[in-house]
Design an enzyme around this catalytic site. Structure first.
Site, PDB file in Angstrom:
ATOM      1  N   CYS A   2      11.096  15.122  -2.435  1.00 50.64           N
ATOM      2  CA  CYS A   2      11.443  13.874  -1.756  1.00 50.64           C
ATOM      3  C   CYS A   2      10.930  13.933  -0.324  1.00 50.64           C
ATOM      4  O   CYS A   2      10.811  14.992   0.272  1.00 50.64           O
ATOM      5  CB  CYS A   2      12.939  13.591  -1.707  1.00 50.64           C
ATOM      6  SG  CYS A   2      13.740  13.613  -3.293  1.00 50.64           S
ATOM      7  N   ARG A  27       5.325  13.738  -1.937  1.00 53.48           N
ATOM      8  CA  ARG A  27       6.522  14.524  -2.219  1.00 53.48           C
ATOM      9  C   ARG A  27       7.316  13.957  -3.394  1.00 53.48           C
ATOM     10  O   ARG A  27       8.339  14.524  -3.782  1.00 53.48           O
ATOM     11  CB  ARG A  27       7.401  14.588  -0.979  1.00 53.48           C
ATOM     12  CG  ARG A  27       6.691  15.177   0.223  1.00 53.48           C
ATOM     13  CD  ARG A  27       7.584  15.205   1.418  1.00 53.48           C
ATOM     14  NE  ARG A  27       8.540  16.274   1.331  1.00 53.48           N
ATOM     15  CZ  ARG A  27       8.361  17.487   1.812  1.00 53.48           C
ATOM     16  NH1 ARG A  27       7.254  17.792   2.424  1.00 53.48           N
ATOM     17  NH2 ARG A  27       9.279  18.404   1.684  1.00 53.48           N
ATOM     18  N   TRP A  74      11.710  12.217  -5.613  1.00 58.86           N
ATOM     19  CA  TRP A  74      11.367  12.956  -6.823  1.00 58.86           C
ATOM     20  C   TRP A  74      12.705  13.336  -7.430  1.00 58.86           C
ATOM     21  O   TRP A  74      13.453  14.128  -6.858  1.00 58.86           O
ATOM     22  CB  TRP A  74      10.543  14.192  -6.488  1.00 58.86           C
ATOM     23  CG  TRP A  74      10.040  14.898  -7.712  1.00 58.86           C
ATOM     24  CD1 TRP A  74       8.978  14.550  -8.473  1.00 58.86           C
ATOM     25  CD2 TRP A  74      10.595  16.078  -8.316  1.00 58.86           C
ATOM     26  NE1 TRP A  74       8.825  15.428  -9.516  1.00 58.86           N
ATOM     27  CE2 TRP A  74       9.806  16.372  -9.442  1.00 58.86           C
ATOM     28  CE3 TRP A  74      11.670  16.894  -8.022  1.00 58.86           C
ATOM     29  CZ2 TRP A  74      10.071  17.456 -10.269  1.00 58.86           C
ATOM     30  CZ3 TRP A  74      11.932  17.973  -8.837  1.00 58.86           C
ATOM     31  CH2 TRP A  74      11.134  18.256  -9.954  1.00 58.86           C
ATOM     32  N   ASN A  98      16.614  15.251   0.954  1.00 56.87           N
ATOM     33  CA  ASN A  98      15.581  15.972   0.215  1.00 56.87           C
ATOM     34  C   ASN A  98      16.178  17.313  -0.165  1.00 56.87           C
ATOM     35  O   ASN A  98      16.662  18.024   0.708  1.00 56.87           O
ATOM     36  CB  ASN A  98      14.350  16.162   1.119  1.00 56.87           C
ATOM     37  CG  ASN A  98      13.398  17.218   0.597  1.00 56.87           C
ATOM     38  OD1 ASN A  98      13.291  17.413  -0.605  1.00 56.87           O
ATOM     39  ND2 ASN A  98      12.718  17.910   1.497  1.00 56.87           N
ATOM     40  N   GLY A  99      16.170  17.659  -1.443  1.00 59.59           N
ATOM     41  CA  GLY A  99      16.704  18.959  -1.856  1.00 59.59           C
ATOM     42  C   GLY A  99      17.838  18.792  -2.842  1.00 59.59           C
ATOM     43  O   GLY A  99      17.962  17.752  -3.493  1.00 59.59           O
ATOM     44  N   GLU A 479      -6.176  27.365 -15.570  1.00 59.73           N
ATOM     45  CA  GLU A 479      -6.246  26.260 -14.610  1.00 59.73           C
ATOM     46  C   GLU A 479      -6.818  24.992 -15.272  1.00 59.73           C
ATOM     47  O   GLU A 479      -6.324  23.884 -15.039  1.00 59.73           O
ATOM     48  CB  GLU A 479      -7.088  26.690 -13.390  1.00 59.73           C
ATOM     49  CG  GLU A 479      -7.487  25.590 -12.416  1.00 59.73           C
ATOM     50  CD  GLU A 479      -6.328  24.870 -11.738  1.00 59.73           C
ATOM     51  OE1 GLU A 479      -5.181  25.254 -11.958  1.00 59.73           O
ATOM     52  OE2 GLU A 479      -6.592  23.896 -11.019  1.00 59.73           O
ATOM     53  N   LYS A 483      -4.884  21.449 -15.512  1.00 63.39           N
ATOM     54  CA  LYS A 483      -5.424  20.178 -15.014  1.00 63.39           C
ATOM     55  C   LYS A 483      -5.349  19.120 -16.105  1.00 63.39           C
ATOM     56  O   LYS A 483      -4.945  17.997 -15.855  1.00 63.39           O
ATOM     57  CB  LYS A 483      -6.898  20.324 -14.581  1.00 63.39           C
ATOM     58  CG  LYS A 483      -7.186  21.030 -13.288  1.00 63.39           C
ATOM     59  CD  LYS A 483      -6.847  20.269 -12.043  1.00 63.39           C
ATOM     60  CE  LYS A 483      -5.446  20.539 -11.594  1.00 63.39           C
ATOM     61  NZ  LYS A 483      -5.167  21.691 -10.795  1.00 63.39           N
ATOM     62  N   GLU A 486      -1.631  18.045 -16.908  1.00 65.30           N
ATOM     63  CA  GLU A 486      -0.865  17.315 -15.886  1.00 65.30           C
ATOM     64  C   GLU A 486      -1.373  15.889 -15.663  1.00 65.30           C
ATOM     65  O   GLU A 486      -0.578  15.024 -15.310  1.00 65.30           O
ATOM     66  CB  GLU A 486      -0.755  18.099 -14.579  1.00 65.30           C
ATOM     67  CG  GLU A 486      -2.020  18.280 -13.797  1.00 65.30           C
ATOM     68  CD  GLU A 486      -1.815  19.147 -12.556  1.00 65.30           C
ATOM     69  OE1 GLU A 486      -0.714  19.190 -12.012  1.00 65.30           O
ATOM     70  OE2 GLU A 486      -2.803  19.783 -12.131  1.00 65.30           O
ATOM     71  N   HIS A 502      -4.487  37.427 -31.678  1.00 64.95           N
ATOM     72  CA  HIS A 502      -3.124  37.946 -31.771  1.00 64.95           C
ATOM     73  C   HIS A 502      -2.100  36.842 -31.978  1.00 64.95           C
ATOM     74  O   HIS A 502      -0.923  37.042 -31.729  1.00 64.95           O
ATOM     75  CB  HIS A 502      -2.793  38.768 -30.520  1.00 64.95           C
ATOM     76  CG  HIS A 502      -3.696  39.956 -30.369  1.00 64.95           C
ATOM     77  ND1 HIS A 502      -3.633  41.039 -31.212  1.00 64.95           N
ATOM     78  CD2 HIS A 502      -4.721  40.188 -29.517  1.00 64.95           C
ATOM     79  CE1 HIS A 502      -4.568  41.905 -30.869  1.00 64.95           C
ATOM     80  NE2 HIS A 502      -5.249  41.411 -29.842  1.00 64.95           N
ATOM     81  N   LYS A 602       3.587  16.372  -5.188  1.00 65.82           N
ATOM     82  CA  LYS A 602       2.587  17.253  -4.587  1.00 65.82           C
ATOM     83  C   LYS A 602       3.219  18.494  -3.965  1.00 65.82           C
ATOM     84  O   LYS A 602       2.630  19.554  -3.942  1.00 65.82           O
ATOM     85  CB  LYS A 602       1.828  16.441  -3.527  1.00 65.82           C
ATOM     86  CG  LYS A 602       0.661  17.155  -2.897  1.00 65.82           C
ATOM     87  CD  LYS A 602      -0.517  17.174  -3.815  1.00 65.82           C
ATOM     88  CE  LYS A 602      -1.653  18.002  -3.257  1.00 65.82           C
ATOM     89  NZ  LYS A 602      -2.490  18.553  -4.337  1.00 65.82           N
TER      90      LYS A 602
END
Ligand code: F6R
Length: 607
Positions: A2, A27, A74, A98-99, A479, A483, A486, A502, A602
């Protein structure tokens, strides 16, 4: 997460709050809201979803107050709807948060037992109600905060606006960032300096436990013990114009294309081109004197760290332990004092990475952080900061920050190797030459874009995608998969190519694309064997390799993307480009919100 902002202004602040929230949308963007004092009384506008929905509400019903607070959310506690959107308010105050308030349940039960009725599912409303109770009992806003803050547990930043108080904002920081901005007869709170950039660059950062009382003439800061505290005012030059997309459709595309430039700029910071040698940052230790390096980071930054493990171990013969920070912070790793601990973060605010940094410091480690925001909390708490010079990264999916992190990490690994005398001067020169070639090789790699765009149409039909790689291409496979998932929401997994047999090989059939990242390096032949195993089971392969690799593999693939030849040591930097472009074009083709994918933010400042 947030983003929060508070403004004590001289005229209507609502447009300024919205402007600040635009810079804080990285955020979170589940909902947004503002509250101002209209003729002394709290008025709010809130909206579910992106900030533009709030802007529409404000244009229908403008707010004119000269003091106010704002929030972009968020969601943690409670669905991302308008009811749960901040600011939360009572008839005495409004608050943005925020939090997480970890003990909100017992506090809520305590208040409910006293007859308080809650309107939302959030932990924040508990704070609003607790402070309100104190005010109802006759306390001033400042005394009410002094009584309430010690009761809250968790990591949070809060900013309060009080009914009838035209010249007062109170903010508190406990584990989540909060900055004060000093203007000319105006004062500000913001989650970071970027939010306040158009208004002021005179910033002081609150420390954990601090809370601050703002009026238009200044700030009074108290520490956790209630004593008056001084926090240095510093000039933080952040561009006041929101980074623009230029001619690109999305920030992500722009940031992918910026890579040759920003990697070049970052390299210029770490390379002495004249001597063809690496320039290490000033370190309070020598890599020659440590026997172990621990690396912690999250997400894409973690994958950059994983690539670096190969570099540090191979080039500098320095054993590396690497963890995702959310595990490292709790696994009570024994750390011998005097060793080195390295942290990688674009934002410098990621809660788990920050906690790992604090753990390492408490256990006597030399701390070194690779950060894109050196003024961040991690920047302020690390013994040494090695900056990445990627510039603001706006797209939620990290691209240019990743390759800049890799550039710094490779330079550090080469520097460590020099200090540990595991590399001759000639070898260092060769590696530095390879590094210096990266920006132009990245530019060449963009030539694959049209082909990748075509392949992405095929990829968009897949339900599952597997990425394979060996050596430094293994973290790159992870990675690439991150990408894709997401931003396109297609399920994707990255695997070490040799690990396929395996278990995951059971997944292979003609519907699942298998993307193999394989520069022609020392393990190339082994990867080809793994590709054969996939092909034998009807798997459809997309091979990303170079001329030699394509010739040697000589395999029937769904497509083969030919990358420019490069020294295998820098291949992760170059091969990152097609992995990014593939995810980007697939998501664009599918009509997804590339820059602000669902459920993400982000900067991840909660656990
Ligand atoms: C993925 C992504 C995230 C971040 C992670 C760490 O594209 O951006 O996985 O890499 O949240 O963030 P920082 O680097 O800010 O610590």
């Amino acid at each position: 997460m947030c983003g929060i902002v508070g403004i004590l202004g001289r005229s209507a602040v609502a447009p300024l709050l919205v402007d600040a929230l635009k810079r804080l949308e990285y955020r979170g963007y589940d909902s947004a809201g503002v509250a101002t004092l209209e003729h002394g009384h709290i008025e709010r506008r809130r909206a579910e979803g992106k900030l533009r929905n709030l802007e529409l509400k404000l244009s229908d019903a403008p707010l004119m107050g000269a003091i106010g607070i704002g929030h972009t959310r968020w969601a943690t506690h409670g669905r991302p709807n308008e009811t749960n959107a901040h600011p939360h308010a009572t008839d005495k105050l409004a608050v943005v948060h925020n939090g997480i308030i970890e003990n909100f349940r017992p506090l809520r039960e305590e208040l409910q037992a006293k007859g308080v009725v809650f309107e939302t599912e959030t932990d924040t409303e508990v704070v609003a109600q607790l402070v309100t109770e104190e005010i109802v009992q006759g306390r001033s806003p400042v005394d009410a905060l002094a009584a309430t803050l010690p009761r809250l547990r968790g990591a949070f930043a809060l900013v309060f606006l009080f009914d009838g108080e035209e010249n007062l904002l109170i903010g508190a920081r406990h584990g989540a960032p909060l900055a004060i901005g000093y203007g000319d007869g105006e004062m500000y709170f913001g989650s970071d300096a970027l939010a306040l950039a158009p208004f002021t660059d005179e910033i002081s950062y609150l420390e954990d436990g601090d809370w601050a009382v703002l009026s238009r003439s200044g700030a009074t800061i108290r520490d956790a013990q209630g004593g008056l505290a001084e926090r240095p005012r510093q000039t933080v030059p952040v561009g006041s114009v929101i980074a623009s997309k230029g001619n690109y459709r999305h920030f992500m595309a722009k940031e992918i294309y910026e890579q040759p430039e920003v990697v070049g700029r970052t390299l210029a910071h770490y390379v002495d081109f004249g001597r063809c040698a690496v320039r290490l940052p000033e370190l309070p230790f020598s890599f020659a004197d440590v026997s172990r390096l621990s690396i912690s980071a999250c997400g894409t930054a973690y994958y950059a760290g994983l690539v670096a493990k190969y570099w540090f171990e191979r080039l500098a013969r320095l054993p590396v332990e690497i963890d995702v920070a959310s595990e490292f912070r709790y696994r009570e790793a024994p750390l011998e004092p005097g060793q080195a601990a390295l942290f990688v973060s674009q934002s410098g605010e990621t809660a788990d990475t920050l906690a790992s940094l604090r753990y390492a410091k408490a256990h006597g480690q030399h701390t070194l952080s690779i950060l894109n925001v050196p003024t961040s909390t991690m920047g302020r708490e690390s013994a040494v900061v090695a900056p990445t010079l990627a510039g603001p990264e706006i797209g939620v999916a990290s691209t240019k920050a990743f390759t800049c992190q890799l550039s710094v990490l490779l330079a550090l690994a080469i520097g460590a190797a020099r200090q540990r005398e595991t590399l001759s001067q000639a070898e260092e020169q060769r590696l530095v030459e390879a590094l210096v070639a990266v920006p132009s090789l990245m530019t060449e790699a963009f030539r694959t874009e049209a082909e990748i765009e075509t392949i992405s149409r095929e990829l968009s039909k897949a339900k599952d995608v597997l990425y394979l790689g060996r050596g430094t291409s293994f973290p790159l496979a992870l990675e690439g998969a991150l990408k894709l998932k997401e931003i396109s929401y297609i399920h994707a997994e990255g695997y070490a190519a040799g690990e396929l047999k395996h278990g995951p090989i059971a997944l292979i059939d003609e519907t699942m694309p298998v993307i193999v990242i394989a520069p022609h390096d020392a393990v190339f032949e082994k990867t080809v064997s793994n590709m054969q195993e996939v092909a034998a089971r009807g798997g459809r392969i997309l091979l990303i390799t170079d001329e030699r690799g394509a010739a040697e593999a000589a395999m029937d693939t769904m497509a083969t993307v030919i990358m420019p030849d490069c020294d295998p040591v820098v291949a992760p930097l170059i091969f990152a480009v097609p992995a990014q472009l593939l995810a980007y074009h697939t998501a664009v083709f599918m009509g997804k919100d590339v820059d602000q994918p669902r459920n993400l933010a982000k900067s991840v400042t909660v656990e």
